[in-house]
Design a protein around this motif. Sequence first.
Motif, short mmCIF file in Angstrom:
data_model
loop_
_atom_site.label_atom_id
_atom_site.label_comp_id
_atom_site.label_asym_id
_atom_site.label_seq_id
_atom_site.Cartn_x
_atom_site.Cartn_y
_atom_site.Cartn_z
N THR A 35 -9.46 2.72 7.87
CA THR A 35 -8.28 2.96 6.63
C THR A 35 -7.72 1.87 6.00
O THR A 35 -7.68 1.65 4.80
CB THR A 35 -7.36 4.03 7.24
OG1 THR A 35 -7.79 5.31 7.84
CG2 THR A 35 -6.66 4.54 6.18
N VAL A 36 -7.26 1.01 6.91
CA VAL A 36 -6.85 -0.27 6.44
C VAL A 36 -7.98 -1.07 5.63
O VAL A 36 -7.77 -1.62 4.54
CB VAL A 36 -6.26 -1.30 7.46
CG1 VAL A 36 -5.91 -2.58 7.09
CG2 VAL A 36 -4.95 -0.74 8.12
N GLN A 40 -7.81 -2.39 1.89
CA GLN A 40 -8.17 -3.57 1.37
C GLN A 40 -9.08 -3.93 0.54
O GLN A 40 -8.96 -4.67 -0.58
CB GLN A 40 -8.12 -4.56 2.88
CG GLN A 40 -6.98 -4.72 3.68
CD GLN A 40 -7.09 -5.62 4.75
OE1 GLN A 40 -5.98 -5.79 5.54
NE2 GLN A 40 -8.27 -5.58 5.34
N ARG A 41 -10.37 -3.11 0.69
CA ARG A 41 -11.42 -3.28 -0.23
C ARG A 41 -11.03 -2.52 -1.72
O ARG A 41 -11.18 -3.25 -2.59
CB ARG A 41 -12.61 -2.40 0.37
CG ARG A 41 -13.52 -3.24 1.18
CD ARG A 41 -14.73 -2.72 1.46
NE ARG A 41 -14.77 -1.28 1.89
CZ ARG A 41 -14.60 -0.49 3.33
NH1 ARG A 41 -14.53 -1.62 4.13
NH2 ARG A 41 -14.47 0.46 3.52
N MET A 42 -10.43 -1.45 -1.55
CA MET A 42 -9.88 -0.99 -2.91
C MET A 42 -8.93 -1.92 -3.68
O MET A 42 -9.06 -1.96 -4.87
CB MET A 42 -9.09 0.19 -2.55
CG MET A 42 -9.49 1.61 -2.92
SD MET A 42 -8.31 2.85 -2.16
CE MET A 42 -7.85 3.63 -3.91
N ALA A 43 -8.11 -2.32 -3.09
CA ALA A 43 -6.78 -3.44 -3.50
C ALA A 43 -7.55 -4.59 -4.40
O ALA A 43 -7.41 -5.05 -5.50
CB ALA A 43 -5.81 -3.91 -2.36
N LYS A 49 -10.50 -9.58 -7.09
CA LYS A 49 -10.70 -10.77 -6.22
C LYS A 49 -11.61 -10.20 -4.88
O LYS A 49 -11.92 -8.92 -4.71
CB LYS A 49 -9.26 -10.81 -5.40
CG LYS A 49 -8.01 -11.25 -6.31
CD LYS A 49 -8.30 -12.63 -7.29
CE LYS A 49 -7.27 -12.97 -8.24
NZ LYS A 49 -7.72 -13.65 -9.18
N GLU A 50 -11.98 -11.43 -4.24
CA GLU A 50 -12.98 -10.95 -3.05
C GLU A 50 -12.55 -10.12 -2.02
O GLU A 50 -13.27 -9.54 -1.27
CB GLU A 50 -13.48 -12.36 -2.41
CG GLU A 50 -14.40 -12.88 -3.43
CD GLU A 50 -14.88 -14.67 -2.87
OE1 GLU A 50 -15.68 -14.95 -3.56
OE2 GLU A 50 -14.54 -14.80 -1.60
N LEU A 210 0.25 -5.93 -0.58
CA LEU A 210 -1.22 -6.25 -0.43
C LEU A 210 -1.22 -7.88 -1.01
O LEU A 210 -0.60 -8.10 -1.97
CB LEU A 210 -2.38 -5.54 -1.03
CG LEU A 210 -2.53 -4.54 -0.23
CD1 LEU A 210 -2.46 -3.17 -0.93
CD2 LEU A 210 -3.70 -4.51 0.47
N ILE A 211 -1.84 -8.85 -0.30
CA ILE A 211 -2.33 -10.07 -0.70
C ILE A 211 -3.75 -9.96 -1.15
O ILE A 211 -4.56 -9.77 -0.42
CB ILE A 211 -1.79 -11.10 0.18
CG1 ILE A 211 -0.71 -10.88 1.05
CG2 ILE A 211 -1.96 -12.57 -0.24
CD1 ILE A 211 -0.59 -11.85 2.14
N CYS A 212 -3.91 -10.68 -2.26
CA CYS A 212 -5.39 -10.56 -2.75
C CYS A 212 -5.85 -11.76 -3.17
O CYS A 212 -5.06 -12.56 -3.56
CB CYS A 212 -5.61 -9.52 -3.79
SG CYS A 212 -4.92 -7.91 -3.51
#
Length: 348
Positions: A35-36, A40-43, A49-50, A210-212
Motif C-alpha cells: 500500500t505504501v 508512492q507511485r501515485m504521488a 517525478k520518478e 510525501l517527498i518526490c
Amino acid sequence: MIDLRSDTVTLPTAAMREAMARAEVGDDVYGEDPTVNRLQRMAADIVGKEAALFVPSGTMANLAAMLAHCGRGAKAFLGDQAHTYVYEAGGAAALGGVVMTPIRNLPGGELDLDQLREELERPPDAHFAPPGLVALENTHNLCAGAAVENSHLAAAAELARSRRLPAHLDGARIFNAAIALESSARELAAHFDTVSFCLSKGLGCPVGSLICGSREFIAKAHRMRKMLGGGMRQAGIIAAAGIVALETMVDRLADDHRNARALAEGLGLIAGINVRPVKRRTNMVVFDVDGGAGEAAKFAAALKERGVLVGARGPAAFRAVTHHGIERADIDRAVVAAAEAAAESFAG
Ligand code: TLP
C-alpha cells in the motif's frame, strides 16, 4: 465548534477508515508494504517525478529533503517567512548543519529575486558557506496562504539552475495552489528538482507527507528518513488513507477556497477587523484586529464562547483556515460570531 485554526484538524473520512481497515500491509523498512508502494507511485506520478517517499509529516519531508540536498555547512536559501525557516524548529540547522539563509518574502509569497540573485553572485570565496539549495513554498502559509504563480516559480528555479543548485518546493498545500492558479500540481512541481506535499492538511488524512524527486534523490532521502527515525513498518495502514485522499479529496478543495473568500468578505465588513488582502487566495484568511494584544485576546475568547476557533498569528492577528467539514453555513455563523465578538472587544 467551528474549528478554523488549521486544515490539520480535519478528520479521516469514512472511506479512509474503511480503506485503512482493509489495507494490505508489509514491512515498509524492507520496502515490502504494497500500500505504501502504491501511494508512492501515485504521488510521483501526480507531480511528474520518478519516485516518492512516504514520511510521517511535512516537517520531516522538508528536513529529509534539505539534508539530502545539502551537506553540513552548505547554504539553503529560503524565504524569511518560509515554514521551514520559521516553524520547523530549525531542524535543518540543528540536525543537519545547514546554513539557512533567509531571503525576503514578498507579500504574495514570492522570494525577492534581486536579493536571491545578489546572494547567488557571491564569489566562491573561502569566507562564504557554499550554496547548496534554493527552496520555495506554495501555497505560502505565512503569506496568508497565497498561491505563488508559475512565472515566479520558473524565475526562481531558473536562478538556482544558473548556479547549478537544486530547487526544492515545500508544496504542503500544492493542490490548493494548483486549484487557485488553474494549473496542476504537476505543472507547479515541474520547476523543481524535488517537491514535498502533505496528506494531513486539506486532504484530510490522519498523518503523512510525501517527498518526490529523482530515483537517486529519493534513495538519499530514504537514508535521511531512517536517520531521523521516520522508517515506519506496516505503514500501509496510514498510506491507505493517502490513496483515498488523492483519489477523492483534491477537487473539493475548491469548496474550501469559495468558503475562504466568503469568510474574507464577511470579516472585511466588520468594524475593527482588517483582512489582509491576497491576490490568489486559497483556504486561509489572515486578519488584524484594532487595538493591542489585550483586545485581541478578548476577541478570541468571545469568539470561542460563540463556538468559533481561530489561530493566533501575532499579538493582534489571527488566521482562519477553511477545510473539509466546514460548510458555507458555518462561515455565515462564524461571521456573525465575529461581528458580535468585535463589538464586545474593540469596536466603538
Ligand atoms: N503548518 C501548520 C503549522 O505548523 C503552522 C499549519 O497549521 O498550517 N509546510 C507548510 C507550508 C506547512 O504549513 C506545514 C504545517 C508544514 C510544512 C509542516 O507540516 P507538519 O505539520 O505535517 O509537520
